[in-house]
Design a protein around this motif. Structure first.
Motif, PDB file in Angstrom:
ATOM      1  N   VAL A 104       0.831  -1.204   0.000  1.00 18.72           N
ATOM      2  CA  VAL A 104       0.000   0.000   0.000  1.00 18.72           C
ATOM      3  C   VAL A 104       0.868   1.259   0.000  1.00 18.72           C
ATOM      4  N   LEU A 105       1.896   1.290   0.857  1.00 17.79           N
ATOM      5  CA  LEU A 105       2.754   2.473   0.917  1.00 17.79           C
ATOM      6  C   LEU A 105       3.559   2.656  -0.360  1.00 17.79           C
ATOM      7  N   TYR A 106       3.835   1.559  -1.064  1.00 17.57           N
ATOM      8  CA  TYR A 106       4.579   1.668  -2.319  1.00 17.57           C
ATOM      9  C   TYR A 106       3.806   2.461  -3.362  1.00 17.57           C
ATOM     10  N   ARG A 107       2.483   2.444  -3.265  1.00 18.06           N
ATOM     11  CA  ARG A 107       1.662   3.213  -4.217  1.00 18.06           C
ATOM     12  C   ARG A 107       1.868   4.719  -4.026  1.00 18.06           C
ATOM     13  N   ARG A 108       2.103   5.119  -2.792  1.00 16.09           N
ATOM     14  CA  ARG A 108       2.532   6.471  -2.425  1.00 16.09           C
ATOM     15  C   ARG A 108       1.449   7.527  -2.616  1.00 16.09           C
ATOM     16  N   ARG A 109       0.987   7.724  -3.833  1.00 16.08           N
ATOM     17  CA  ARG A 109      -0.004   8.776  -4.094  1.00 16.08           C
ATOM     18  C   ARG A 109      -1.367   8.346  -3.562  1.00 16.08           C
ATOM     19  N   ARG A 110      -2.102   9.298  -3.056  1.00 18.70           N
ATOM     20  CA  ARG A 110      -3.402   9.002  -2.436  1.00 18.70           C
ATOM     21  C   ARG A 110      -4.372   8.367  -3.421  1.00 18.70           C
ATOM     22  N   LYS A 111      -4.415   8.872  -4.640  1.00 19.67           N
ATOM     23  CA  LYS A 111      -5.321   8.316  -5.647  1.00 19.67           C
ATOM     24  C   LYS A 111      -4.943   6.879  -5.984  1.00 19.67           C
ATOM     25  N   ALA A 112      -3.648   6.601  -6.043  1.00 19.68           N
ATOM     26  CA  ALA A 112      -3.201   5.242  -6.331  1.00 19.68           C
ATOM     27  C   ALA A 112      -3.553   4.304  -5.181  1.00 19.68           C
ATOM     28  N   ILE A 113      -3.430   4.791  -3.937  1.00 21.66           N
ATOM     29  CA  ILE A 113      -3.801   3.977  -2.777  1.00 21.66           C
ATOM     30  C   ILE A 113      -5.302   3.701  -2.790  1.00 21.66           C
ATOM     31  N   ALA A 114      -6.094   4.701  -3.196  1.00 21.41           N
ATOM     32  CA  ALA A 114      -7.546   4.518  -3.244  1.00 21.41           C
ATOM     33  C   ALA A 114      -7.938   3.422  -4.227  1.00 21.41           C
ATOM     34  N   GLU A 115      -7.164   3.237  -5.288  1.00 19.13           N
ATOM     35  CA  GLU A 115      -7.485   2.205  -6.273  1.00 19.13           C
ATOM     36  C   GLU A 115      -7.282   0.804  -5.716  1.00 19.13           C
ATOM     37  N   ILE A 116      -6.284   0.612  -4.891  1.00 19.99           N
ATOM     38  CA  ILE A 116      -5.986  -0.712  -4.354  1.00 19.99           C
ATOM     39  C   ILE A 116      -6.698  -0.971  -3.031  1.00 19.99           C
ATOM     40  N   TRP A 117      -7.317   0.052  -2.451  1.00 17.39           N
ATOM     41  CA  TRP A 117      -7.897  -0.082  -1.113  1.00 17.39           C
ATOM     42  C   TRP A 117      -9.035  -1.102  -1.033  1.00 17.39           C
ATOM     43  N   PRO A 118      -9.945  -1.199  -2.007  1.00 17.94           N
ATOM     44  CA  PRO A 118     -10.988  -2.238  -1.912  1.00 17.94           C
ATOM     45  C   PRO A 118     -10.412  -3.649  -1.827  1.00 17.94           C
ATOM     46  N   LYS A 119      -9.310  -3.927  -2.545  1.00 23.83           N
ATOM     47  CA  LYS A 119      -8.669  -5.238  -2.458  1.00 23.83           C
ATOM     48  C   LYS A 119      -8.082  -5.463  -1.068  1.00 23.83           C
ATOM     49  N   TYR A 120      -7.559  -4.392  -0.480  1.00 17.16           N
ATOM     50  CA  TYR A 120      -7.009  -4.494   0.870  1.00 17.16           C
ATOM     51  C   TYR A 120      -8.108  -4.814   1.879  1.00 17.16           C
ATOM     52  N   CYS A 121      -9.263  -4.165   1.740  1.00 14.21           N
ATOM     53  CA  CYS A 121     -10.383  -4.441   2.637  1.00 14.21           C
ATOM     54  C   CYS A 121     -10.873  -5.876   2.465  1.00 14.21           C
ATOM     55  N   CYS A 122     -10.909  -6.358   1.225  1.00 12.47           N
ATOM     56  CA  CYS A 122     -11.318  -7.736   0.971  1.00 12.47           C
ATOM     57  C   CYS A 122     -10.346  -8.716   1.622  1.00 12.47           C
ATOM     58  N   PHE A 123      -9.049  -8.419   1.527  1.00 17.24           N
ATOM     59  CA  PHE A 123      -8.047  -9.267   2.170  1.00 17.24           C
ATOM     60  C   PHE A 123      -8.255  -9.314   3.679  1.00 17.24           C
ATOM     61  N   LEU A 124      -8.495  -8.153   4.302  1.00 18.67           N
ATOM     62  CA  LEU A 124      -8.676  -8.110   5.748  1.00 18.67           C
ATOM     63  C   LEU A 124      -9.905  -8.911   6.177  1.00 18.67           C
ATOM     64  N   ALA A 125     -10.987  -8.799   5.399  1.00 18.52           N
ATOM     65  CA  ALA A 125     -12.197  -9.539   5.747  1.00 18.52           C
ATOM     66  C   ALA A 125     -11.980 -11.045   5.612  1.00 18.52           C
ATOM     67  N   CYS A 126     -11.286 -11.466   4.558  1.00 19.60           N
ATOM     68  CA  CYS A 126     -11.061 -12.896   4.334  1.00 19.60           C
ATOM     69  C   CYS A 126     -10.126 -13.480   5.391  1.00 19.60           C
ATOM     70  N   ILE A 127      -9.037 -12.764   5.694  1.00 16.97           N
ATOM     71  CA  ILE A 127      -8.069 -13.308   6.649  1.00 16.97           C
ATOM     72  C   ILE A 127      -8.644 -13.321   8.061  1.00 16.97           C
ATOM     73  N   LEU A 128      -9.529 -12.370   8.380  1.00 19.51           N
ATOM     74  CA  LEU A 128     -10.181 -12.381   9.696  1.00 19.51           C
ATOM     75  C   LEU A 128     -11.124 -13.581   9.815  1.00 19.51           C
ATOM     76  N   SER A 129     -11.883 -13.846   8.752  1.00 14.93           N
ATOM     77  CA  SER A 129     -12.789 -15.001   8.771  1.00 14.93           C
ATOM     78  C   SER A 129     -12.014 -16.308   8.866  1.00 14.93           C
ATOM     79  N   PHE A 130     -10.912 -16.391   8.123  1.00 20.01           N
ATOM     80  CA  PHE A 130     -10.111 -17.611   8.150  1.00 20.01           C
ATOM     81  C   PHE A 130      -9.511 -17.852   9.531  1.00 20.01           C
ATOM     82  N   GLN A 131      -9.031 -16.801  10.167  1.00 18.95           N
ATOM     83  CA  GLN A 131      -8.463 -16.956  11.504  1.00 18.95           C
ATOM     84  C   GLN A 131      -9.536 -17.304  12.537  1.00 18.95           C
ATOM     85  N   TYR A 132     -10.737 -16.838  12.307  1.00 20.93           N
ATOM     86  CA  TYR A 132     -11.829 -17.215  13.203  1.00 20.93           C
ATOM     87  C   TYR A 132     -12.074 -18.721  13.125  1.00 20.93           C
ATOM     88  N   LEU A 133     -12.039 -19.272  11.915  1.00 17.40           N
ATOM     89  CA  LEU A 133     -12.190 -20.719  11.760  1.00 17.40           C
ATOM     90  C   LEU A 133     -11.034 -21.461  12.423  1.00 17.40           C
TER      91      LEU A 133
END
Length: 427
Positions: free
Chosen positions: A143-172
């Motif tokens: 995320v920090l490698y993207r640097r620019r705010r607009k570039a971070i905004a483009e990858i942010w939905p994938k980051y949120c999806c990752f967090l939701a999936c890894i949280l569910s997996f750890q719950y299992l």
């Protein structure tokens, strides 16, 4: 509640597991009594969340709180602007401490949500220091490698999806396999090269070293902040929100910091006409030196190769002094980006090396003491079994986690944003 009836008696269907012999497990026999399989009769219904409880109210209180929240949520309509002080906008930010406080109560996450997410990410890494923390560190770099705010905004939905999936997996993982079949996990079979520390670092399900469910709270808080930030990224594209809260557009990189004041509509606060001006002087005039102090403390807290990098960075910035803030903004950010990159690199390497500091520390003490001293390997998370003190190889004492420099830059925001002064980062 039906399970709490007296006619239902768990002892009638509980399971007693027989102890394995030495050829069936790699667990010492004196530790088997700590295992969930052999410490007591197993109630199969506990795996699905049912258990006898007295008083019943304590058992149901969390469900009742969720019910009350749901009712309150549906009976109260949220304000249109989703703020507390509806008459406060970006134009009121420089009108005094009271209006400034009201503005940040309304729009703090709008302005500093991304930095808060970085803080929460580093907090997850520092609190866990295990395999999943290493994955979080890799995502932080991405995320920090993207640097620019607009570039971070483009990858942010994938980051949120990752967090939701890894949280569910750890719950299992925390739930694990049902213990009623009396079958242990493969890493506990005879010949498996896994000890308690490795099982804990990998966050594997286990009946002796059970995964710590508190870690999921840290992951959830990060997911909550990331989800709010995703909404902020969407709100930034709405004209009505920009009129009320201001924009988060980055300023031109080619502006000269020395002549930046003529493009800045913020009232001059150097003469301190109010307490708000005094606070701005303290923040914008001394924050740079405060950060250098933190870098110096980080470099001198321990003696290691990583700390030497912080000392070099500190004295390099001291070489420029306040003149650094008069350089072109692009040049200022380049220095700051290198500092942030090094800090994130150290955080990631500390996390990768934690498998040695926490998992294989006994072997390192015996064979590679130089590695422990060179990188100041210390297990900062409780619950790991550490070797006894050895005069020939002393382990570094626990100290502070890596200081959180990824939020010290924050990004330079637009010329239309009156919250910026010459050569200063937004936060």
């Amino acid at each position: 509640m039906l399970y709490q009836l007296q006619t239902i008696k768990p002892e009638n269907f509980s399971v007693n597991c027989s102890l394995p012999n030495e050829n069936q497990t790699n667990i010492p026999l004196h530790q088997l009594n700590k295992s969930l399989l052999y410490s007591a009769p197993i109630d199969p219904t506990e795996w699905v969340g049912l258990r006898k409880s007295a008083p019943l109210l304590v058992y149901l209180r969390n469900n009742l709180l969720m019910l009350e929240y749901y009712r309150g949520r549906n009976n109260l309509t949220a304000p249109v602007s989703k703020t507390i002080f509806h008459d406060i906008t970006r134009l009121h930010l420089d009108d005094g401490l009271v209006n400034c406080a009201k503005y940040f109560i309304n729009y703090f996450f709008y302005k500093f949500g991304l930095e808060t997410c970085f803080l929460m990410s580093v907090n997850v890494i520092g609190q866990r220091m295990d395999f999943y923390a290493m994955i979080h560190a890799c995502w932080l770099i991405a995320v920090l490698y993207r640097r620019r705010r607009k570039a971070i905004a483009e990858i942010w939905p994938k980051y949120c999806c990752f967090l939701a999936c890894i949280l569910s997996f750890q719950y299992l993982i925390c739930i694990g396999f049902p213990p009623a079949p009396c079958r242990d996990y493969p890493w506990r079979f005879k010949g498996a090269s896994f000890n308690d520390n490795i099982v804990k670092w990998l966050y594997f399900p286990d009946f002796i070293v059970r995964p710590n469910p508190v870690f999921l709270v840290y992951d959830f808080m990060l997911l909550l902040c990331a989800s709010l930030q995703r909404q902020i990224f969407e709100d930034e594209n709405k004209a009505a929100v920009r009129i009320m809260a201001g924009d988060n557009v980055e300023i031109c990189m080619n502006l000269d910091a020395a002549s930046f004041s003529q493009h800045n509509p913020v009232p001059d606060f150097i003469h301190c006409r109010s307490y708000l001006d005094m606070s701005k002087v303290i923040i914008f005039s001394y924050l740079f030196w405060f950060v250098l102090t933190i870098i110096f403390i980080t470099g001198t807290t321990r003696i290691s190769i990583f700390c030497m990098g912080y000392l070099v960075a500190c004295f390099y910035f001291l070489l420029f002094g306040g003149d650094l803030l008069l350089k072109p903004i692009k040049s200022i950010l380049r220095y700051w980006d290198w500092l942030i990159a090094y800090n994130v690199f150290v955080i990631t390497m500390k996390n990768i090396l934690s498998i040695g500091a926490c998992g294989y520390i006994e072997k390192l003490v015996q064979n590679s003491c130089w590695l422990i001293q060179a990188f100041s390997l210390a297990c900062t998370v409780k619950g790991y079994k550490m070797p006894d003190d050895d005069s020939s190889c002393k382990l570094p004492k626990k100290s502070f986690h890596e200081l959180l420099f990824p939020t010290c830059r924050g990004g330079y925001k637009g010329v239309t944003d009156p919250g910026i002064e010459v050569g200063q980062a937004k936060n």
